[in-house]
Design an enzyme around this catalytic site. Structure first.
Site, PDB file in Angstrom:
ATOM      1  N   HIS A 109      31.736  47.050  47.409  1.00 27.63           N
ATOM      2  CA  HIS A 109      33.123  47.386  47.082  1.00 27.63           C
ATOM      3  C   HIS A 109      33.886  46.186  46.521  1.00 27.63           C
ATOM      4  O   HIS A 109      33.669  45.044  46.923  1.00 27.63           O
ATOM      5  CB  HIS A 109      33.859  47.925  48.307  1.00 27.63           C
ATOM      6  N   GLU A 128      44.192  47.872  46.205  1.00 32.43           N
ATOM      7  CA  GLU A 128      43.012  48.701  46.429  1.00 32.43           C
ATOM      8  C   GLU A 128      43.048  49.892  45.472  1.00 32.43           C
ATOM      9  O   GLU A 128      43.970  50.704  45.524  1.00 32.43           O
ATOM     10  CB  GLU A 128      42.984  49.193  47.883  1.00 32.43           C
ATOM     11  N   CYS A 172      34.947  51.060  41.560  1.00 38.36           N
ATOM     12  CA  CYS A 172      35.906  50.093  42.098  1.00 38.36           C
ATOM     13  C   CYS A 172      35.882  48.777  41.326  1.00 38.36           C
ATOM     14  O   CYS A 172      36.927  48.144  41.139  1.00 38.36           O
ATOM     15  CB  CYS A 172      35.649  49.841  43.579  1.00 38.36           C
TER      16      CYS A 172
END
Length: 288
Positions: A109, A128, A172
């Site tokens: 991530h 995020e 991501c």
């Protein structure tokens, strides 16, 4: 072949030739061809590209810094290394910088941190791209927060905010790269969010700021790659001025852009924009 991420030195500027040499040109062409095929046949949403992005990210960060030398984009491969990287930029008198941070320990991530030094105070905001309800984002946030607190950086104010614009499983890294560039390009629009972070208004320092509270702070350009139509509408309901704003050189509004990139996946409208962004970023690494 792509070199192991731990063996690639991304600190400092590298030439275009050195950047391209981090990955075989032929291999990169094959990867790009497959990515384009995945979009054409509709398999893109169900494929996982995260490991590939982890390997290519060092070269993409170098390329981004070559394009925007004042962006000061840093790739941090583990939260354990973050505090020393921040300490270095402070000691070097850097007023503004960005950090793409990876989970580390074999994790995949990514998130991105915007750093700003204002009147002797340090503001750090972790953006995020997904939300903190998922294991990866939650673990990375906890590790990052712990690393910053352990080092006890002087007069440092840290907040975490969720954008909730990612719906697919492995984008991501590309989202974080795109957001890092936006954080640089739109830096003048972000003064208030950093000032509120320093004042303690943005968050309590313990709980992340939810996306509906974040939306008023950010220009519409941050939402170009939003994958879900519902999420995009939520932003526009809060920021109606963004509906008619042109967001790219094609003279598209954010709604036009979504419609021009939408695909139906499992009965839902989703944007393939960030997958096209990956292809565009990978193509910047090709040798002429």
């Amino acid at each position: 072949m792509i070199g192991p991420i731990s063996q690639i030195n991304i600190s400092g500027g590298l030439s275009e030739k050195e950047t391209s040499s981090l990955i075989s040109n032929e291999e990169l062409k094959n990867i790009i061809t497959q990515l384009e095929t995945d979009i054409s046949d509709g398999s893109w949403f169900h494929k996982n590209y995260s490991r590939m992005d982890v390997e290519v990210m060092p070269a993409l960060v170098i390329q981004a810094n070559n394009k925007y030398p004042e962006m000061n984009l840093n790739l941090v491969t583990s939260p354990l290394d973050l505090s020393i990287e921040i300490k270095n930029v402070i000691e070097n008198g850097v007023r503004s910088s960005r950090f793409i941070i990876n989970m580390g320990e074999g994790g995949i991530h990514f998130s991105v941190i915007d750093y700003k030094h204002i009147n002797g105070k340090t503001s750090l905001i972790l953006f995020e791209p997904a939300n903190f309800n998922s294991m990866g984002p939650a673990m990375l946030a906890i590790r990052t927060k712990t690393a910053i607190e352990r080092y006890q950086l002087p007069d440092c104010h840290f907040s975490m905010v969720e954008m909730d614009i990612q719906r697919s499983s492995s984008e991501c890294g590309i989202f974080s790269l795109a957001l890092a560039k936006k954080l640089y390009i739109e830096r003048d629009s972000l003064l208030k969010i950093h000032e509120d972070n320093i004042k303690g208004i943005l968050s309590d320092g313990e709980n992340p700021l939810p996306h509906d509270k974040l939306d008023p702070y950010l220009p519409v350009t941050f939402y170009k790659h939003t994958q879900g139509k519902k999420r995009l509408n939520e932003y526009l309901n809060t920021n109606p001025q963004g509906v008619g704003t042109v967001v790219n050189k094609k003279n598209e509004t954010i709604v036009n852009r979504f419609d021009n990139n939408k695909s139906i996946v499992d009965g839902k409208e989703l944007s393939v924009s960030v997958h096209k962004k990956r292809i565009a970023e990978y193509k910047t690494l090709l040798k002429v």
